[in-house]
Design a protein around this motif. Sequence first.
Motif, PDB file in Angstrom:
ATOM      1  N   MET A  47      21.192  56.510  37.903  1.00  0.00           N
ATOM      2  CA  MET A  47      19.878  55.334  37.936  1.00  0.00           C
ATOM      3  C   MET A  47      18.745  55.713  38.845  1.00  0.00           C
ATOM      4  O   MET A  47      18.623  56.374  40.134  1.00  0.00           O
ATOM      5  CB  MET A  47      20.793  54.149  38.871  1.00  0.00           C
ATOM      6  CG  MET A  47      21.369  53.496  38.019  1.00  0.00           C
ATOM      7  SD  MET A  47      22.414  52.682  39.708  1.00  0.00           S
ATOM      8  CE  MET A  47      22.120  50.936  39.411  1.00  0.00           C
ATOM      9  N   PRO A  48      17.246  55.531  38.354  1.00  0.00           N
ATOM     10  CA  PRO A  48      15.878  55.356  38.902  1.00  0.00           C
ATOM     11  C   PRO A  48      16.410  54.292  40.424  1.00  0.00           C
ATOM     12  O   PRO A  48      17.082  53.660  40.422  1.00  0.00           O
ATOM     13  CB  PRO A  48      14.982  54.976  37.868  1.00  0.00           C
ATOM     14  CG  PRO A  48      16.152  53.901  36.848  1.00  0.00           C
ATOM     15  CD  PRO A  48      17.353  54.635  37.228  1.00  0.00           C
ATOM     16  N   THR A  49      15.673  55.316  41.192  1.00  0.00           N
ATOM     17  CA  THR A  49      15.445  54.433  42.500  1.00  0.00           C
ATOM     18  C   THR A  49      14.468  54.879  43.174  1.00  0.00           C
ATOM     19  O   THR A  49      12.957  55.178  42.690  1.00  0.00           O
ATOM     20  CB  THR A  49      16.397  55.154  43.619  1.00  0.00           C
ATOM     21  OG1 THR A  49      15.656  56.436  43.521  1.00  0.00           O
ATOM     22  CG2 THR A  49      18.128  54.961  42.767  1.00  0.00           C
ATOM     23  N   LEU A  50      13.690  53.310  43.935  1.00  0.00           N
ATOM     24  CA  LEU A  50      12.481  53.532  44.513  1.00  0.00           C
ATOM     25  C   LEU A  50      12.540  52.879  46.365  1.00  0.00           C
ATOM     26  O   LEU A  50      14.091  52.404  46.402  1.00  0.00           O
ATOM     27  CB  LEU A  50      11.342  52.608  43.962  1.00  0.00           C
ATOM     28  CG  LEU A  50      11.681  51.232  44.078  1.00  0.00           C
ATOM     29  CD1 LEU A  50      10.699  50.515  45.161  1.00  0.00           C
ATOM     30  CD2 LEU A  50      11.075  50.627  42.779  1.00  0.00           C
ATOM     31  N   THR A  51      11.566  53.648  47.126  1.00  0.00           N
ATOM     32  CA  THR A  51      11.927  52.837  48.238  1.00  0.00           C
ATOM     33  C   THR A  51      10.484  51.863  48.616  1.00  0.00           C
ATOM     34  O   THR A  51       9.794  51.937  48.436  1.00  0.00           O
ATOM     35  CB  THR A  51      11.477  53.868  49.224  1.00  0.00           C
ATOM     36  OG1 THR A  51      12.837  55.405  49.077  1.00  0.00           O
ATOM     37  CG2 THR A  51      11.941  53.388  50.481  1.00  0.00           C
ATOM     38  N   ARG A  52      11.424  50.490  49.093  1.00  0.00           N
ATOM     39  CA  ARG A  52      10.041  49.503  49.631  1.00  0.00           C
ATOM     40  C   ARG A  52      10.032  48.868  50.754  1.00  0.00           C
ATOM     41  O   ARG A  52      11.136  48.771  51.634  1.00  0.00           O
ATOM     42  CB  ARG A  52      10.439  48.449  48.790  1.00  0.00           C
ATOM     43  CG  ARG A  52      10.067  47.137  48.557  1.00  0.00           C
ATOM     44  CD  ARG A  52       9.761  46.320  48.172  1.00  0.00           C
ATOM     45  NE  ARG A  52       8.464  44.826  48.094  1.00  0.00           N
ATOM     46  CZ  ARG A  52       9.362  44.193  49.145  1.00  0.00           C
ATOM     47  NH1 ARG A  52      10.789  43.991  48.886  1.00  0.00           N
ATOM     48  NH2 ARG A  52       8.450  43.394  49.673  1.00  0.00           N
ATOM     49  N   ALA A  53       9.342  49.350  51.999  1.00  0.00           N
ATOM     50  CA  ALA A  53       9.036  49.406  53.156  1.00  0.00           C
ATOM     51  C   ALA A  53      10.593  49.965  54.164  1.00  0.00           C
ATOM     52  O   ALA A  53      11.541  49.324  54.520  1.00  0.00           O
ATOM     53  CB  ALA A  53       9.613  48.129  53.134  1.00  0.00           C
ATOM     54  N   GLY A  54      11.412  51.132  53.648  1.00  0.00           N
ATOM     55  CA  GLY A  54      12.221  51.686  53.785  1.00  0.00           C
ATOM     56  C   GLY A  54      13.668  51.501  53.489  1.00  0.00           C
ATOM     57  O   GLY A  54      14.419  52.077  53.702  1.00  0.00           O
ATOM     58  N   VAL A  55      13.360  50.674  52.716  1.00  0.00           N
ATOM     59  CA  VAL A  55      14.587  50.226  51.994  1.00  0.00           C
ATOM     60  C   VAL A  55      14.462  50.892  50.543  1.00  0.00           C
ATOM     61  O   VAL A  55      14.401  50.541  49.379  1.00  0.00           O
ATOM     62  CB  VAL A  55      14.988  48.624  51.962  1.00  0.00           C
ATOM     63  CG1 VAL A  55      15.997  47.911  51.165  1.00  0.00           C
ATOM     64  CG2 VAL A  55      14.849  48.474  52.821  1.00  0.00           C
ATOM     65  N   SER A  56      15.382  51.395  50.333  1.00  0.00           N
ATOM     66  CA  SER A  56      15.870  52.504  48.685  1.00  0.00           C
ATOM     67  C   SER A  56      16.844  51.372  47.982  1.00  0.00           C
ATOM     68  O   SER A  56      17.796  50.233  48.441  1.00  0.00           O
ATOM     69  CB  SER A  56      16.565  53.632  49.058  1.00  0.00           C
ATOM     70  OG  SER A  56      17.372  54.124  47.929  1.00  0.00           O
ATOM     71  N   LEU A  57      15.713  51.331  46.931  1.00  0.00           N
ATOM     72  CA  LEU A  57      16.483  50.099  45.793  1.00  0.00           C
ATOM     73  C   LEU A  57      16.747  50.835  44.353  1.00  0.00           C
ATOM     74  O   LEU A  57      15.956  52.000  43.867  1.00  0.00           O
ATOM     75  CB  LEU A  57      15.706  49.464  45.658  1.00  0.00           C
ATOM     76  CG  LEU A  57      15.188  48.382  46.361  1.00  0.00           C
ATOM     77  CD1 LEU A  57      13.869  47.627  46.486  1.00  0.00           C
ATOM     78  CD2 LEU A  57      16.302  47.231  47.417  1.00  0.00           C
TER      79      LEU A  57
END
Length: 262
Positions: free
Chosen positions: A1-11
């Motif tokens: 699954m692709p992920t991105l990190t937003r304000a330190g939280v991996s989504l």
Amino acid sequence: MPTLTRAGVSLSYRDEGKGPAVLLLHAFPLNSDCYWPQLESLSGKWRLIAPDHRGFGQSKVGQGPTEMRTMAEDALAILDACGVDRAVVAGVSMGGYAAMALLRVAPSRVRALVLVDTQARADDEEGRARREQTARAVEERGVEVLVESMLPKLVAPECKPEVRSRIKRQIEAASRQGAAAALRGMALRPDSREVLKEFKGPALVVAGEKDAIIPVDRAEELAGLLSGSRLVKLPGAGHLPQVEVAEAFNRELHAFLSTLNG
Ligand code: MLT
């Protein structure tokens, strides 16, 4: 699954298919897998983007309550990462609360709305107190508390055993911190009736006729608020029609999406 990190939280999120984008926001306490029949059948024609909300599935939990606005902002960051400006925004139950939050913060990014077994109203005081009680029970005893209290209400009695089992596995996969944070976040959500009245785009409102969690009259209210809406009540389904009566649900969703131009 692709992920991105937003304000330190991996989504994490699913991004399947090609075509106009449809954002699928999941219910509590599940994850993006609660859209498996749509991901399997509809990705030939549309691009289905289904996030795991923070604290669920493969996404990490953040600090404090997971407010619906935060879920909406996470979803917007995922749309950005996918290069999608406008999407059909769909949400089941808590996913519907997040869809309404997204409409509040970024209306120009909503091409159309699909609201399933959800409601525009905020919790009353009693409802908020109940959520806090459940959040504490989950923190102390784990998500088994949710399997016991919610699974019998999430699906109608006639639900196929394999569908019920897959939903149960999703609940068991939730983290206790993620579930407690979402419960506290749902308790903080504002009333969205005014936001919906402002939306003039196309909308589909769906309700399982046997929903034991959100009464069907809340769907009727949603349809009354959304001037461009169509209301569909699905027989034989409880709170999760997209998996309980997947074929009928997909037919309705497909018909609705096919009416959208441009
Ligand atoms: C959900 O299914 O997402 C939740 O039950 C919604 C709620 O508790 O209000």
